[in-house]
Design an enzyme around this catalytic site. Structure first.
Site, PDB file in Angstrom:
ATOM      1  N   LYS A 172       0.837  -1.200   0.000  1.00 29.78           N
ATOM      2  CA  LYS A 172       0.000   0.000   0.000  1.00 29.78           C
ATOM      3  C   LYS A 172       0.874   1.253   0.000  1.00 29.78           C
ATOM      4  O   LYS A 172       1.485   1.592   1.004  1.00 29.78           O
ATOM      5  CB  LYS A 172      -0.912   0.038   1.235  1.00 29.78           C
ATOM      6  CG  LYS A 172      -1.988   1.097   1.062  1.00 29.78           C
ATOM      7  CD  LYS A 172      -2.548   1.627   2.339  1.00 29.78           C
ATOM      8  CE  LYS A 172      -2.083   2.985   2.736  1.00 29.78           C
ATOM      9  NZ  LYS A 172      -2.136   4.045   1.741  1.00 29.78           N
ATOM     10  N   GLU A 247       9.566   1.678  10.790  1.00 25.13           N
ATOM     11  CA  GLU A 247      10.573   2.720  10.570  1.00 25.13           C
ATOM     12  C   GLU A 247       9.854   4.041  10.699  1.00 25.13           C
ATOM     13  O   GLU A 247       9.036   4.392   9.845  1.00 25.13           O
ATOM     14  CB  GLU A 247      11.178   2.578   9.167  1.00 25.13           C
ATOM     15  CG  GLU A 247      11.906   1.289   8.922  1.00 25.13           C
ATOM     16  CD  GLU A 247      13.019   1.046   9.910  1.00 25.13           C
ATOM     17  OE1 GLU A 247      13.618   2.026  10.395  1.00 25.13           O
ATOM     18  OE2 GLU A 247      13.287  -0.124  10.232  1.00 25.13           O
ATOM     19  N   CYS A 281      13.291  11.082   6.724  1.00 21.24           N
ATOM     20  CA  CYS A 281      13.367  10.748   8.149  1.00 21.24           C
ATOM     21  C   CYS A 281      14.795  10.925   8.676  1.00 21.24           C
ATOM     22  O   CYS A 281      15.004  11.119   9.868  1.00 21.24           O
ATOM     23  CB  CYS A 281      12.864   9.334   8.396  1.00 21.24           C
ATOM     24  SG  CYS A 281      13.655   8.103   7.352  1.00 21.24           S
ATOM     25  N   GLU A 383       9.015  16.199  15.477  1.00 22.45           N
ATOM     26  CA  GLU A 383       9.437  16.064  14.074  1.00 22.45           C
ATOM     27  C   GLU A 383       8.625  17.032  13.208  1.00 22.45           C
ATOM     28  O   GLU A 383       7.408  16.916  13.113  1.00 22.45           O
ATOM     29  CB  GLU A 383       9.219  14.627  13.590  1.00 22.45           C
ATOM     30  CG  GLU A 383       9.758  14.421  12.192  1.00 22.45           C
ATOM     31  CD  GLU A 383       9.497  13.031  11.618  1.00 22.45           C
ATOM     32  OE1 GLU A 383       8.375  12.527  11.745  1.00 22.45           O
ATOM     33  OE2 GLU A 383      10.433  12.461  11.027  1.00 22.45           O
TER      34      GLU A 383
END
Ligand code: TXE
Length: 479
Positions: A172, A247, A281, A383
């Site tokens: 996906k 992750e 990331c 973040e």
């Protein structure tokens, strides 16, 4: 408007419910394609096709599986320009970066894991009279859920090891950047990947993503994305004791000591801070600079940030494109406002950037540098995932390590110093899955990849990804 379709059982399929939603071209701020709003019924169809395909794919020799994967890589390379352009339109990364990184890594991922799959084997042991061997066996139908920031790179990075290990995959891609996954699925038949071995389902995370997480016939999920979503997937998977690889986000430090090569360090810190508009990331969003060189380094860094060429991502010379979506642009801008409320001073950027011409309505934010914030403020803890770097001084090695570790994330760090022993000392103390010394984002695909703390659970890369997608059976006998 172009219509994207699901890929199920070797065929392009409309979603059973007939519903679609729009996806945008962020450089012009307008919708440009329709994405299937897939649901549980589409998943049932994909799982049935994958289950049917599994026994034959599992029993296909790894070298034959590898050939099909290499053929898919060939087809990516043959269509590289079309892929790079499509990825750039969908995601906003300038086309040169899409070609050199996102698409090039798409084929490299397939080739790497194809070859690793051939080498992957169990172990043999003999202790006294006990002889044992192990059989790593594929899990069946597994799922991969990937994000929007490096669409093709992460889509292939996740499904390639699963296929190489003999699993069938329901993949996906992100609903925000579905185009290159769709294009790739259209090449699977030509590559000789048997029908049902690779299924690609498009749709929203809360719908099709959640349905995948709940599905009883999917024993493993490999996910890359935000930490909040990762937690939801982890909780859902726990109900059925699924294997999960997560992750997640990062808030990575770039540490520059006063004995570093300042020009190289500034260049590295710019790449770490602003590559892909800061939407990686691994990006270094907290720049820690030793006191003695702080002012000189700051001047260098800010001047370089202001020189980054912002513009139409389809032009070869553009270095910095738009943010991936309007919502994400607004989120990043709200963090820049917050930073100022928290006492931060903007040294570069700091606002939406208007590009003349075709991209005048695009969702651009100029590379932004902020000074004067404490480590415990939200700007330095959360973040942001955009072109926003905070810069702050430190005095000693101990302080640098404490600042680097003073967040809940722990994915990556880069350390800049000409003193190898210091680099090794600091690398050992930093709480993260990856440390780069005098470089950033240098990747050997054999090496483990993943984070500690809120940056993830498990490791990908090389053999570890193949281990995730297999269960190792031990067989023992008395000699
Ligand atoms: O990503 P999501 P979003 C961070 C970044 C960003 C924030 C949110 O800070 O601002 O996450 O981004 C699928 N069950 N990163 O919301 O939601 C979704 O459809 C199953 C960092 O866009 O994590 C997509 O395919 N699946 C990150 C994938 O998860 C679900 C990269 C990622 O989307 C789901 C991206 C659910 N309940 C964002 N909800 C990194 N560090 O690499 C969503 N999804």
């Amino acid at each position: 408007m172009q219509k994207i379709l699901n890929f199920i059982g070797g065929e392009m399929r409309e979603p059973i419910g007939g519903r679609y939603f729009e996806t945008d071209d962020p450089s012009v701020g307008k919708p440009y394609a329709l994405v299937p709003d897939s649901g549980a019924e589409d998943l049932e169809r994909a799982v049935a096709a994958a289950k049917k395909a599994f026994p034959a794919w599992r029993d296909t020799p790894a070298a034959e599986r590898a050939k099909a994967m290499h053929r898919l890589a060939d087809l990516i390379e043959k269509n590289q320009d079309a892929f790079a352009r499509a990825e750039s339109i969908d995601n906003g990364r300038p086309v040169a970066g899409c070609a050199a990184v996102n698409i090039a890594r798409g084929s490299a991922n397939l080739r790497f894991f194809a070859d690793e799959g051939v080498k992957f084997a169990g172990g043999k042991f003999k202790t006294g009279k006990i002889e044992s061997y192990t059989l790593p066996q594929p899990l069946g139908v597994v799922a991969t859920i990937s994000p929007w920031n490096l669409p093709m790179l992460l889509f292939t990075w996740k499904f390639a090891p699963a296929l190489a290990a003999g699993n069938c995959v329901i993949a996906k891609p992100s609903e925000i950047t579905p185009m290159t996954a769709y294009m790739l699925s259209g090449l699977a038949n030509d590559a000789g990947i048997p029908a049902g071995v690779l299924g690609v389902l498009h749709g929203k995370g809360a719908d099709i993503g959640a349905a995948i997480t709940r599905h009883p016939d999917i024993p493993a999920i490999s996910f890359t994305g935000g930490t909040v979503t990762g937690r939801t997937i982890y909780a859902g998977a726990a109900q059925q004791l699924k294997k999960v690889s997560l992750e997640l986000g990062g808030k990575n430090p770039t540490i520059v000591f006063d004995d570093a090569d300042l020009y190289k360090a500034a260049e590295g810190a710019i790449a770490a801070g602003f590559s892909n508009q800061g939407q990686i990331c691994l990006c270094g969003s907290r720049l820690l600079v030793q006191e003695k060189i702080y002012n000189e380094f700051k001047r260098l860094f800010v001047a370089s940030a202001k020189e980054i060429k912002i513009g139409d991502p389809l032009l070869a010379e553009t270095q910095h494109g738009p943010m991936v979506s309007k919502a994400h642009m607004e989120k990043v801008l709200s963090y820049i406002d917050l930073a100022q409320q928290e006492g931060g001073k903007i040294l570069a950027g700091g606002q939406r950037h208007i590009v003349d011409g075709r991209c005048k309505d695009g969702w651009f934010i100029a590379p932004t540098v902020i000074e004067g914030l404490p480590m415990d403020c939200r700007t330095n803890q959360e973040e942001i995932f955009g072109p926003v770097v905070t810069i702050m001084p430190f005095k000693t090695e101990e302080e640098a390590v404490a600042l680097a570790n003073g967040v809940e994330y722990g994915l990556a760090a880069s350390v800049w110093t000409q003193d190898r022993e210091k680099a090794d000392r600091v690398s050992a103390q930093i709480e993260s899955g990856i440390v780069w010394q005098n470089c950033w984002n240098v990747r050997d695909l054999h090496t483990p990849f993943g984070g500690v703390k809120k940056s993830g659970v498990g490791r990908e890369g090389g053999r570890r990804a193949l281990e995730f997608f297999t269960e190792e059976k031990t067989v023992s006998r008395i000699a």
